[in-house]
Design a protein around this motif. Structure first.
Motif: not given
Length: 295
Positions: A1-7, A97-102, A55-62
């Motif tokens: 699971m990857t957490t994606v943030v758009f700011a 948060s969910g599956d992401v294709i890189e 556009f940022v990705v994180f390994p953890q939601e917290g």
């Protein structure tokens, strides 16, 4: 699971008009660079810069939530005014948060799209997320999330349970800006509706108001596509709720989205800003109501 943030930076268009392209571009570049460092300090990876956003990705939601809150608090504690004047900088953020294709360092997929839609929905200084993130957080962070109920995000067939991060709550003991508490700064929510020459303000806790073609409507729209009692607006459970009661339906456009949440004898929460089209899709000549929520 990857957490994606758009700011995204709020109001960048007016800033470019006021400061000019060169000055505004230099300001945005410096600001986005500083924000990138904050995200990276919380274990985030900046996938790409989006002009006036990230556009940022994180390994953890917290970690993702902590980064977003840290940035919002920084802007509140130390306001930044582009060019030294005007309104202070504010960000709107979406997190999923969910599956992401890189592929070659870029990221794709439904999770990425949902995070972008949530950022579009968010108002100034807001962070919106979903049930996926809520379920993965620990009790302390989870307590800061407040449900806005189900919402239809553009491109998704089913509604998503959306949450708003109440990042300012419980900060009365922290440092305050100009002697005012953060809670006082937030103030009660106010919904402003504008239709043509009519402008109506609805305060938190106000009685239910009506929208329709009838003369007795709180906000009257003289258009044959509008039902006599078309829709109602009320304050319920800490949110402004729009309920359709019409013959032809109500289209709600959030932020800068071009696809609407369509209400047909159903309801939705209003967040941020946008437009309501009564009786038909938004187009030239349609009965439009602009809305914005502020504190």
């Amino acid at each position: 699971m990857t957490t994606v943030v758009f700011a995204d930076l709020v109001g960048s268009t007016s800033m470019f008009e006021r400061l000019g392209d060169e000055t505004a571009s230099r300001f945005v570049t410096q600001l986005v660079g500083a924000l990138s460092q904050v995200f990276e300090q919380h274990n985030g990876r900046v996938v790409k810069l989006l002009g006036d956003g990230l556009f940022v990705v994180f390994p953890q939601e917290g970690d993702a939530l902590a980064a977003c809150v840290a940035i919002q608090k920084r802007f509140l504690d130390k306001p930044i005014r582009p060019g030294g004047s005007g309104a202070p900088v504010q960000m709107q953020m979406g997190m999923e948060s969910g599956d992401v294709i890189e592929i070659d360092g870029d990221c794709f997929g439904d999770t990425v799209n949902s995070a972008a839609r949530l950022a579009d929905l968010a108002g100034a200084a807001q962070i919106l997320t979903t049930q996926n993130v809520w379920a993965a957080l620990g009790p302390v962070q989870r307590a800061s999330l407040r449900s806005l109920g189900p919402m239809h995000l553009r491109g998704k067939a089913e509604a998503s349970l959306v949450y708003r991060v109440e990042w300012q709550s419980g900060r009365d003991d922290d440092a305050t800006m100009m002697g005012r508490s953060m809670a006082a700064d937030a103030g009660p929510l106010v919904l402003e509706l504008v239709a043509g020459t009519q402008a109506v303000q609805v305060n938190a806790g106000s009685a239910r108001m009506s929208i329709g073609r009838g003369a007795g409507a709180s906000l009257a729209l003289n258009d044959p596509r509008v039902s006599r009692m078309h829709a109602t607006l009320e304050w319920r459970g800490g949110q402004f709720v729009l309920s359709d009661a019409s013959s032809y339906g109500t289209w709600v456009y959030f932020g800068n989205q071009n696809e609407a949440v369509v209400l047909r004898r159903t309801e939705c929460y209003l967040v941020g800003s946008g437009q309501i089209s009564a009786g038909c899709e938004r187009k030239e000549g349609s009965p439009l109501i602009s809305f914005s929520i502020s504190s």
